[in-house]
Design an enzyme around this catalytic site. Structure first.
Site, PDB file in Angstrom:
ATOM      1  N   ARG A   1       0.524  -1.271   0.022  1.00 14.66           N
ATOM      2  CA  ARG A   1      -0.043   0.210  -0.286  1.00 14.66           C
ATOM      3  C   ARG A   1       0.631   1.704  -0.161  1.00 14.66           C
ATOM      4  O   ARG A   1       0.376   1.975  -0.816  1.00 14.66           O
ATOM      5  CB  ARG A   1      -0.828   0.268   1.547  1.00 14.66           C
ATOM      6  CG  ARG A   1      -1.853   1.280   1.201  1.00 14.66           C
ATOM      7  CD  ARG A   1      -3.356   0.999   1.946  1.00 14.66           C
ATOM      8  NE  ARG A   1      -2.507   1.047   3.399  1.00 14.66           N
ATOM      9  CZ  ARG A   1      -2.981   1.057   5.047  1.00 14.66           C
ATOM     10  NH1 ARG A   1      -4.733   0.357   4.657  1.00 14.66           N
ATOM     11  NH2 ARG A   1      -2.810   1.065   5.578  1.00 14.66           N
TER      12      ARG A   1
ATOM     13  N   LYS B   1      -2.564   6.894   1.056  1.00  7.99           N
ATOM     14  CA  LYS B   1      -2.656   7.587   1.950  1.00  7.99           C
ATOM     15  C   LYS B   1      -1.373   8.152   2.876  1.00  7.99           C
ATOM     16  O   LYS B   1      -0.432   8.011   2.516  1.00  7.99           O
ATOM     17  CB  LYS B   1      -1.723   6.395   3.281  1.00  7.99           C
ATOM     18  CG  LYS B   1      -1.786   6.310   4.989  1.00  7.99           C
ATOM     19  CD  LYS B   1      -2.325   4.644   5.197  1.00  7.99           C
ATOM     20  CE  LYS B   1      -1.893   4.712   6.727  1.00  7.99           C
ATOM     21  NZ  LYS B   1      -3.576   5.689   7.299  1.00  7.99           N
TER      22      LYS B   1
ATOM     23  N   GLU C   1     -15.946   6.173   6.507  1.00 11.68           N
ATOM     24  CA  GLU C   1     -15.106   5.634   7.080  1.00 11.68           C
ATOM     25  C   GLU C   1     -15.008   6.357   8.475  1.00 11.68           C
ATOM     26  O   GLU C   1     -15.848   7.264   8.652  1.00 11.68           O
ATOM     27  CB  GLU C   1     -14.005   5.437   6.701  1.00 11.68           C
ATOM     28  CG  GLU C   1     -13.236   6.604   5.713  1.00 11.68           C
ATOM     29  CD  GLU C   1     -11.841   6.046   5.292  1.00 11.68           C
ATOM     30  OE1 GLU C   1     -11.309   5.399   5.943  1.00 11.68           O
ATOM     31  OE2 GLU C   1     -11.261   7.602   4.776  1.00 11.68           O
TER      32      GLU C   1
HETATM   33  N1  PMP Z   1      -9.445   4.749   7.562  1.00 11.50           N
HETATM   34  C1  PMP Z   1      -7.888   5.614   7.564  1.00 11.50           C
HETATM   35  C2  PMP Z   1      -8.611   6.868   6.810  1.00 11.50           C
HETATM   36  C3  PMP Z   1      -7.199   5.471   8.060  1.00 11.50           C
HETATM   37  O1  PMP Z   1      -5.877   6.040   8.273  1.00 11.50           O
HETATM   38  C4  PMP Z   1      -6.769   4.174   8.029  1.00 11.50           C
HETATM   39  C5  PMP Z   1      -5.994   3.748   9.122  1.00 11.50           C
HETATM   40  N2  PMP Z   1      -5.570   4.279  10.069  1.00 11.50           N
HETATM   41  C6  PMP Z   1      -7.910   2.782   8.403  1.00 11.50           C
HETATM   42  C7  PMP Z   1      -8.678   3.870   7.367  1.00 11.50           C
HETATM   43  C8  PMP Z   1      -7.348   1.953   8.870  1.00 11.50           C
HETATM   44  O2  PMP Z   1      -6.350   1.071   7.622  1.00 11.50           O
HETATM   45  P1  PMP Z   1      -5.902   0.119   8.132  1.00 11.50           P
HETATM   46  O3  PMP Z   1      -6.307  -1.407   9.025  1.00 11.50           O
HETATM   47  O4  PMP Z   1      -4.649  -0.206   7.115  1.00 11.50           O
HETATM   48  O5  PMP Z   1      -5.035   0.467   8.839  1.00 11.50           O
END
Ligand code: PMP
Length: 294
Positions: free
Chosen positions: A53, A152, A185
């Site tokens: 990622r 990200k 989210e």
């Molecule tokens: N959404 C956002 C906006 C995030 O920053 C994150 C990670 N901190 C997630 C979802 C969750 O992703 P992951 O399971 O890969 O940590």
């Protein structure tokens, strides 16, 4: 951690010496990307997925990471080992690097690479046992056509505003809707609901990060006889869900028991959610890339 070694541009340096220029475009413009990774019990959880990622985010913003994926994997392991950690939160930050005051990324000669391995734990146990109260907030998630939430990026102002709004509403976490009003989210987590034995999370194309923990839950859910779907849903679906939980590297799998003042079902973490939390913990503690040779 009083003494802590930080990986900065190829070298391990003491925390007090880990300094970045005020002309770094990560600071001036949020021009860069990051990853948050966890290690449990001497293993880095879903390491390859996080690295993939990171490199996909870099590709999306046309950022050259000066390390190959193999070199980055080694650099992360080296940083964890240098700090003697078995359980860790690891933050990777790659910014466009040092430039001038203009935003032109071509003026930045080399990306800044930072790896921090820390021993912090984030949410207290009571939240996993009793669940979180959360709220939907006015600030919408970025539209993918402007700044794709699948990247990200270091540009989290959108999420920070949502977090401030949630805190002002007296809760710890915000649920962000997309521009059309569908649930997207949270500020640092993905969201799931369960209704009549069906597990639903929003598809990432509506404006959500493709969370690694989200992927773990989608993968294991069928073991618990849950039907799995990536579908859009609204606030009404949140309020009337049988169960709700969030997933993320920091939060892991965490139950939600109240949204906008409405109790979810009887206001206690649901049975499926509890099973998914146990399954997640089992996987986190027994699978992953070994940090130290056996
Ligand atoms: N959404 C956002 C906006 C995030 O920053 C994150 C990670 N901190 C997630 C979802 C969750 O992703 P992951 O399971 O890969 O940590």
């Amino acid at each position: 951690m009083s003494s802590q070694k930080i990986f900065l541009n190829g070298e391990l340096v003491e925390k007090s010496e880990a300094k970045v220029s005020v002309f770094d475009h990560g600071l001036l413009y949020g021009d860069g990307i990051f990853e948050g990774i966890r290690a449990y019990n001497g293993r880095v959880f879903r390491f390859e997925e996080h690295l993939d990622r990171l490199y996909e985010s870099a590709k999306a913003i046309l950022l050259d990471i000066p390390l190959t994926k193999d070199e980055m994997r080694e650099a992360v392991l080296k940083t964890i080992r240098a700090n003697g950690l078995e359980d860790a939160y690891i933050r990777l930050v790659i910014s466009r690097g040092v430039g001038d005051l203009g935003l032109d990324p071509q003026k930045c000669e080399a990306a800044t690479v930072i790896i921090i391995a820390s021993d912090i734990t984030l949410y207290p146990d009571e939240f996993y046992e009793n669940g979180l109260e959360v709220a939907t907030v006015p600030t919408r998630r970025n539209i993918p056509e402007a700044l794709n939430p699948r990247i990200k990026s270091l540009n989290y102002l959108n999420n920070i505003l949502a977090k401030i709004e949630a805190n002002r509403a007296g809760v710890l976490e915000a649920i962000m809707l997309n521009n059309e009003g569908y649930v997207a989210e949270c500020t640092g987590d993905n969201i799931f609901i369960i209704k009549n034995g069906k597990l639903i999370t929003p598809p990432t194309y509506i404006g959500a990060l493709k969370g690694i923990k989200r992927g773990v839950v989608l993968e294991v859910a069928p073991e618990f006889d849950l039907e799995v779907a990536e579908e859009v849903f609204t606030r009404h679906d949140l309020y009337t869900a049988d169960e709700c939980f969030l997933t993320g590297t920091a939060a892991e799998v965490i139950p939600v028991v109240e949204i906008d003042g409405r109790q979810i079902a009887d206001g206690n973490p649901g049975q499926y959610t509890k099973s998914l939390i146990s399954k997640f913990r089992e996987l986190a503690n027994t699978t992953g890339t070994l940090i130290y040779e056996e």
